[in-house]
Design a protein around this motif. Structure first.
Motif, PDB file in Angstrom:
ATOM      1  N   ILE A 135       0.849  -1.198   0.000  1.00  0.00           N
ATOM      2  CA  ILE A 135       0.000   0.000   0.000  1.00  0.00           C
ATOM      3  C   ILE A 135       0.887   1.251   0.000  1.00  0.00           C
ATOM      4  CG2 ILE A 135      -1.984   1.110   1.131  1.00  0.00           C
ATOM      5  CD1 ILE A 135      -2.676  -1.755   1.104  1.00  0.00           C
ATOM      6  N   GLY A 136       0.753   2.064  -1.041  1.00  0.00           N
ATOM      7  CA  GLY A 136       1.578   3.274  -1.166  1.00  0.00           C
ATOM      8  C   GLY A 136       2.675   3.021  -2.182  1.00  0.00           C
ATOM      9  N   GLY A 185       7.825   3.196  -2.680  1.00  0.00           N
ATOM     10  CA  GLY A 185       7.008   1.983  -2.620  1.00  0.00           C
ATOM     11  C   GLY A 185       6.989   1.200  -3.925  1.00  0.00           C
ATOM     12  N   VAL A 202      -4.897   4.294   7.065  1.00  0.00           N
ATOM     13  CA  VAL A 202      -4.766   3.044   6.295  1.00  0.00           C
ATOM     14  C   VAL A 202      -4.820   1.846   7.250  1.00  0.00           C
ATOM     15  CG1 VAL A 202      -3.166   1.686   4.877  1.00  0.00           C
ATOM     16  CG2 VAL A 202      -3.560   4.092   4.337  1.00  0.00           C
ATOM     17  N   SER A 221       7.225   3.292   6.157  1.00  0.00           N
ATOM     18  CA  SER A 221       7.226   4.757   6.049  1.00  0.00           C
ATOM     19  C   SER A 221       8.064   5.362   7.173  1.00  0.00           C
ATOM     20  CB  SER A 221       5.801   5.304   6.217  1.00  0.00           C
ATOM     21  OG  SER A 221       4.814   4.422   5.769  1.00  0.00           O
ATOM     22  N   LYS A 235      15.742   5.787  13.320  1.00  0.00           N
ATOM     23  CA  LYS A 235      15.788   6.588  12.082  1.00  0.00           C
ATOM     24  C   LYS A 235      15.924   8.088  12.381  1.00  0.00           C
ATOM     25  CE  LYS A 235      14.496   7.929   7.816  1.00  0.00           C
ATOM     26  NZ  LYS A 235      15.010   7.587   6.529  1.00  0.00           N
ATOM     27  N   LYS A 250      11.553  17.107   7.155  1.00  0.00           N
ATOM     28  CA  LYS A 250      10.515  16.225   7.718  1.00  0.00           C
ATOM     29  C   LYS A 250      11.082  15.414   8.895  1.00  0.00           C
ATOM     30  CE  LYS A 250       7.891  12.027   6.877  1.00  0.00           C
ATOM     31  NZ  LYS A 250       7.465  10.938   6.012  1.00  0.00           N
TER      32      LYS A 250
HETATM   33  P1  NAD Z   1       5.723   9.523  -2.197  1.00  0.00           P
HETATM   34  O1  NAD Z   1       4.927  10.734  -1.872  1.00  0.00           O
HETATM   35  O2  NAD Z   1       6.413   9.420  -3.512  1.00  0.00           O
HETATM   36  O3  NAD Z   1       4.776   8.205  -2.065  1.00  0.00           O
HETATM   37  C1  NAD Z   1       3.737   8.061  -1.123  1.00  0.00           C
HETATM   38  C2  NAD Z   1       2.585   7.344  -1.858  1.00  0.00           C
HETATM   39  O4  NAD Z   1       1.548   7.074  -0.918  1.00  0.00           O
HETATM   40  C3  NAD Z   1       1.973   8.210  -2.959  1.00  0.00           C
HETATM   41  O5  NAD Z   1       2.016   7.499  -4.200  1.00  0.00           O
HETATM   42  C4  NAD Z   1       0.546   8.445  -2.487  1.00  0.00           C
HETATM   43  O6  NAD Z   1      -0.417   8.510  -3.536  1.00  0.00           O
HETATM   44  C5  NAD Z   1       0.318   7.227  -1.616  1.00  0.00           C
HETATM   45  N1  NAD Z   1      -0.760   7.399  -0.648  1.00  0.00           N
HETATM   46  C6  NAD Z   1      -1.069   8.489   0.087  1.00  0.00           C
HETATM   47  N2  NAD Z   1      -2.159   8.247   0.864  1.00  0.00           N
HETATM   48  C7  NAD Z   1      -2.517   6.969   0.610  1.00  0.00           C
HETATM   49  C8  NAD Z   1      -3.574   6.131   1.095  1.00  0.00           C
HETATM   50  N3  NAD Z   1      -4.457   6.574   1.997  1.00  0.00           N
HETATM   51  N4  NAD Z   1      -3.677   4.872   0.600  1.00  0.00           N
HETATM   52  C9  NAD Z   1      -2.800   4.426  -0.345  1.00  0.00           C
HETATM   53  N5  NAD Z   1      -1.782   5.163  -0.834  1.00  0.00           N
HETATM   54  C10 NAD Z   1      -1.648   6.418  -0.364  1.00  0.00           C
HETATM   55  O7  NAD Z   1       6.752   9.348  -1.007  1.00  0.00           O
HETATM   56  P2  NAD Z   1       8.089   8.437  -1.010  1.00  0.00           P
HETATM   57  O8  NAD Z   1       9.241   9.258  -1.431  1.00  0.00           O
HETATM   58  O9  NAD Z   1       7.780   7.142  -1.680  1.00  0.00           O
HETATM   59  O10 NAD Z   1       8.239   8.205   0.574  1.00  0.00           O
HETATM   60  C11 NAD Z   1       7.451   7.277   1.277  1.00  0.00           C
HETATM   61  C12 NAD Z   1       7.922   7.230   2.714  1.00  0.00           C
HETATM   62  O11 NAD Z   1       9.290   6.829   2.750  1.00  0.00           O
HETATM   63  C13 NAD Z   1       7.846   8.563   3.449  1.00  0.00           C
HETATM   64  O12 NAD Z   1       7.419   8.317   4.774  1.00  0.00           O
HETATM   65  C14 NAD Z   1       9.270   9.081   3.383  1.00  0.00           C
HETATM   66  O13 NAD Z   1       9.578   9.948   4.470  1.00  0.00           O
HETATM   67  C15 NAD Z   1      10.055   7.793   3.462  1.00  0.00           C
HETATM   68  N6  NAD Z   1      11.405   7.861   2.875  1.00  0.00           N
HETATM   69  C16 NAD Z   1      11.594   8.430   1.651  1.00  0.00           C
HETATM   70  C17 NAD Z   1      12.870   8.478   1.108  1.00  0.00           C
HETATM   71  C18 NAD Z   1      13.123   9.088  -0.263  1.00  0.00           C
HETATM   72  O14 NAD Z   1      14.292   9.290  -0.608  1.00  0.00           O
HETATM   73  N7  NAD Z   1      12.083   9.367  -1.060  1.00  0.00           N
HETATM   74  C19 NAD Z   1      13.952   7.951   1.820  1.00  0.00           C
HETATM   75  C20 NAD Z   1      13.729   7.345   3.059  1.00  0.00           C
HETATM   76  C21 NAD Z   1      12.436   7.313   3.573  1.00  0.00           C
END
Ligand code: NAD
Length: 290
Positions: A6-7, A12, A68, A86, A162, A237
């Motif tokens: 999911i996500g 993801g 969720v 997440s 983290k 964040k």
């Molecule tokens: P992102 O915004 O690209 O992806 C999040 C996804 O969740 C989106 O596609 C969104 O549509 C979906 N979403 C939102 N609400 C939802 C719901 N109710 N049901 C289903 N899907 C839903 O973010 P990301 O970069 O993939 O990051 C995800 C997590 O990982 C965050 O918590 C972020 O802090 C963490 N993170 C990111 C990175 C990075 O480099 N991008 C690195 C380490 C950790």
């Protein structure tokens, strides 16, 4: 293994693809309608979760994770594992784990480091809080999506690890950048600065591996016009989550608070949004004491 994912965002989607390519039976769901030919899609989070051994979530924040979890927990079979990857606040992670356990599910908080490159390459590091049994269930999945998974103890401890790590990272990056800017003004060559500090007691990952000065040290986002990399927005964040946790735990974290304030100014009111977090160096370069 039957898995719900999911996500399906920047992190993801590549993680789900790696699980599907390794032969797992993956069903994905994302509110934005993201799908893939490599795995099945469901019309809701609950539908994706039904009948699976593990439900993985990779979502933007704690409020969305709680929403969720409300949806998927009643749909999951007893004994299945809710695995949240997440980055969220410690309180949300602990609350969701408690609710999962009350429904006789396993629960893990397993935030990652390694960014989108690590997600694509399957080389993430997982910091994991939660039951040992659930950790054993998830281990083969960590091995596909990552190169290392550290079990840090009870629920919430993965998130705690983290934000403590990233608080150190934010502070050392700022320290490294302000020292480079000072060295410039003192007439010290950047290469000499790197050669000394990277082999002296001022060394850190920020200096040695991810040097914020272009053309100095190993290749880093500084050599690519500060395109992320690890975006300043994501560092902000994590620094905000660290301060939220510090307030709740009554911990004195003055440098963490100062780092949060500097990144907030950089991202919200300067030109830091969308830039790598090491772009603090050009920020300091252009400033005096006034
Ligand atoms: P992102 O915004 O690209 O992806 C999040 C996804 O969740 C989106 O596609 C969104 O549509 C979906 N979403 C939102 N609400 C939802 C719901 N109710 N049901 C289903 N899907 C839903 O973010 P990301 O970069 O993939 O990051 C995800 C997590 O990982 C965050 O918590 C972020 O802090 C963490 N993170 C990111 C990175 C990075 O480099 N991008 C690195 C380490 C950790």
């Amino acid at each position: 293994m039957k898995i719900a994912f999911i996500g399906l965002g920047n992190m993801g989607l590549p993680m789900a693809l790696n699980l599907a390519r390794a032969g797992h039976d993956v069903t994905g769901f994302d509110v934005a309608g993201v799908t893939s030919d490599a795995f099945a899609s469901a019309a809701s989070a609950a539908e994706a979760a039904r009948g699976t051994a593990v439900v993985i979530t990779m979502l933007p924040n704690g409020d969305i994770l709680r929403a969720v979890a409300d949806e998927v927990i009643p749909a999951m079979d007893q004994g299945a594992v809710l695995l949240d990857c997440s980055t969220v606040d410690v309180a949300s992670a602990r609350d969701v784990a408690e609710r999962a356990r009350a429904a006789r599910l396993g629960a893990l908080d397993a935030p990652v480091s390694g960014g989108t490159g690590g997600a694509e390459a399957g080389t993430l590091t997982f910091m994991v809080g939660g039951d040992a049994d659930a950790f054993e269930t998830a281990k083969p999945l960590f091995e596909i999506m990552g190169q290392k998974a550290v079990h840090c103890g009870a629920s919430g401890n993965g998130q705690a690890a983290k934000i403590c790590n990233n608080m150190i990272l934010g502070i050392t990056m700022i320290g490294t950048c302000e020292a480079f800017a000072l060295a410039d003004k003192l007439g010290l060559d950047r290469q000499a600065m790197f050669d000394v500090v990277s082999t002296s007691s001022g060394q850190s990952w920020s200096m040695n591996t991810y040097c914020p000065a272009p053309g100095v040290g190993p290749k880093s986002p500084a050599d690519n016009d500060y395109k992320p990399g690890f975006a300043a927005d994501l560092m902000l964040k994590d620094l905000r989550l660290a301060q939220q946790a510090a307030e709740q735990a009554d911990a004195d974290t003055p440098l963490g608070a100062a780092a949060r304030d500097l990144y907030a100014a950089f991202v919200d009111t300067e030109d830091g949004a969308g830039r790598d977090f090491s772009a603090m160096l050009p920020r300091f370069e252009g400033r005096g004491r006034g």
